[in-house]
Motif scaffolding. Structure first.
Motif, PDB file in Angstrom:
ATOM      1  N   PRO A  36      37.297   7.102  25.025  1.00  0.00           N
ATOM      2  CA  PRO A  36      36.207   8.050  25.317  1.00  0.00           C
ATOM      3  C   PRO A  36      35.674   8.786  24.092  1.00  0.00           C
ATOM      4  CG  PRO A  36      37.981   8.348  26.882  1.00  0.00           C
ATOM      5  CD  PRO A  36      38.465   7.401  25.851  1.00  0.00           C
ATOM      6  N   TRP A  37      36.484   8.955  23.078  1.00  0.00           N
ATOM      7  CA  TRP A  37      36.025   9.665  21.880  1.00  0.00           C
ATOM      8  C   TRP A  37      35.015   8.846  21.089  1.00  0.00           C
ATOM      9  CZ3 TRP A  37      36.655  14.599  21.868  1.00  0.00           C
ATOM     10  CH2 TRP A  37      37.694  15.148  22.605  1.00  0.00           C
ATOM     11  N   PHE A  38      34.955   7.536  21.349  1.00  0.00           N
ATOM     12  CA  PHE A  38      33.954   6.687  20.707  1.00  0.00           C
ATOM     13  C   PHE A  38      32.728   6.490  21.598  1.00  0.00           C
ATOM     14  CE2 PHE A  38      37.946   5.351  18.708  1.00  0.00           C
ATOM     15  CZ  PHE A  38      37.625   5.614  17.390  1.00  0.00           C
ATOM     16  N   LYS A  39      32.623   7.314  22.662  1.00  0.00           N
ATOM     17  CA  LYS A  39      31.505   7.293  23.614  1.00  0.00           C
ATOM     18  C   LYS A  39      31.396   5.954  24.342  1.00  0.00           C
ATOM     19  CE  LYS A  39      30.352  11.355  22.112  1.00  0.00           C
ATOM     20  NZ  LYS A  39      31.266  12.377  22.495  1.00  0.00           N
ATOM     21  N   LEU A  40      32.519   5.286  24.576  1.00  0.00           N
ATOM     22  CA  LEU A  40      32.562   4.019  25.296  1.00  0.00           C
ATOM     23  C   LEU A  40      33.065   4.272  26.722  1.00  0.00           C
ATOM     24  CD1 LEU A  40      34.136   1.883  22.450  1.00  0.00           C
ATOM     25  CD2 LEU A  40      31.747   1.935  23.144  1.00  0.00           C
ATOM     26  N   MET A  41      32.202   4.869  27.533  1.00  0.00           N
ATOM     27  CA  MET A  41      32.635   5.278  28.868  1.00  0.00           C
ATOM     28  C   MET A  41      32.891   4.077  29.772  1.00  0.00           C
ATOM     29  SD  MET A  41      30.975   8.099  31.280  1.00  0.00           S
ATOM     30  CE  MET A  41      31.593   8.400  32.888  1.00  0.00           C
ATOM     31  N   ASP A  42      32.077   3.040  29.689  1.00  0.00           N
ATOM     32  CA  ASP A  42      32.268   1.870  30.553  1.00  0.00           C
ATOM     33  C   ASP A  42      33.585   1.172  30.253  1.00  0.00           C
ATOM     34  OD1 ASP A  42      29.838   2.367  31.734  1.00  0.00           O
ATOM     35  OD2 ASP A  42      28.729   1.036  30.388  1.00  0.00           O
ATOM     36  N   LEU A  43      33.881   1.010  28.979  1.00  0.00           N
ATOM     37  CA  LEU A  43      35.154   0.381  28.611  1.00  0.00           C
ATOM     38  C   LEU A  43      36.334   1.266  28.999  1.00  0.00           C
ATOM     39  CD1 LEU A  43      34.389  -1.137  25.104  1.00  0.00           C
ATOM     40  CD2 LEU A  43      34.682  -2.339  27.257  1.00  0.00           C
ATOM     41  N   TRP A  94      34.810  14.035  30.449  1.00  0.00           N
ATOM     42  CA  TRP A  94      34.711  15.162  29.519  1.00  0.00           C
ATOM     43  C   TRP A  94      34.686  14.708  28.065  1.00  0.00           C
ATOM     44  CZ3 TRP A  94      38.541  16.809  26.033  1.00  0.00           C
ATOM     45  CH2 TRP A  94      38.213  17.978  25.338  1.00  0.00           C
ATOM     46  N   ALA A  95      35.593  13.798  27.703  1.00  0.00           N
ATOM     47  CA  ALA A  95      35.712  13.379  26.298  1.00  0.00           C
ATOM     48  C   ALA A  95      34.527  12.531  25.846  1.00  0.00           C
ATOM     49  CB  ALA A  95      37.008  12.612  26.085  1.00  0.00           C
ATOM     50  N   SER A  96      33.877  11.836  26.769  1.00  0.00           N
ATOM     51  CA  SER A  96      32.737  11.018  26.359  1.00  0.00           C
ATOM     52  C   SER A  96      31.453  11.828  26.242  1.00  0.00           C
ATOM     53  CB  SER A  96      32.536   9.865  27.354  1.00  0.00           C
ATOM     54  OG  SER A  96      32.202  10.370  28.622  1.00  0.00           O
TER      55      SER A  96
END
Length: 103
Positions: A36-43, A94-96
């Motif tokens: 999530p910190w890399f904005k990869l919500m789907d993965l 939250w993290a994304s």
């Protein structure tokens, strides 16, 4: 003379398989925390789905190793997995950056 016959539970709950499942669950846990910190919500949600299946299997085996009935251990493993996965889902959102907490 009848030889000792192993049961299905003894075949499924081998210590080696249990260790492998623990390592897989740990790796999936780290992936769910990092993606999530890399904005990869789907993965992240896909990894959370895999983690939920592995975690449910791990918790069910844990309860079976402590001589809990199969159906009760399956129920407890499922309930605990759902609780953990809901917490992780809120963390992923939250993290994304898709959730904001305002006063």
């Amino acid at each position: 003379m009848i030889k000792y016959k192993t049961t299905i539970a003894e075949h499924l709950l081998t210590p080696h398989a249990y260790k492998i499942i623990r390592w897989i669950a740990l790796c999936e846990f780290v992936i769910v925390l990092i993606l999530p910190w890399f904005k990869l919500m789907d993965l992240s949600i896909g990894a959370l789905g895999c983690h939920s299946l592995t975690l449910m299997d791990l918790l069910t085996e844990f309860f079976q190793r402590h001589y809990v009935n199969f159906f009760i251990s399956l129920f407890l493993g499922t309930i605990l997995t759902l609780i953990v996965c809901v917490i992780f889902l809120v963390y992923i959102i939250w993290a994304s950056g898709n959730m904001y907490f305002e006063k």
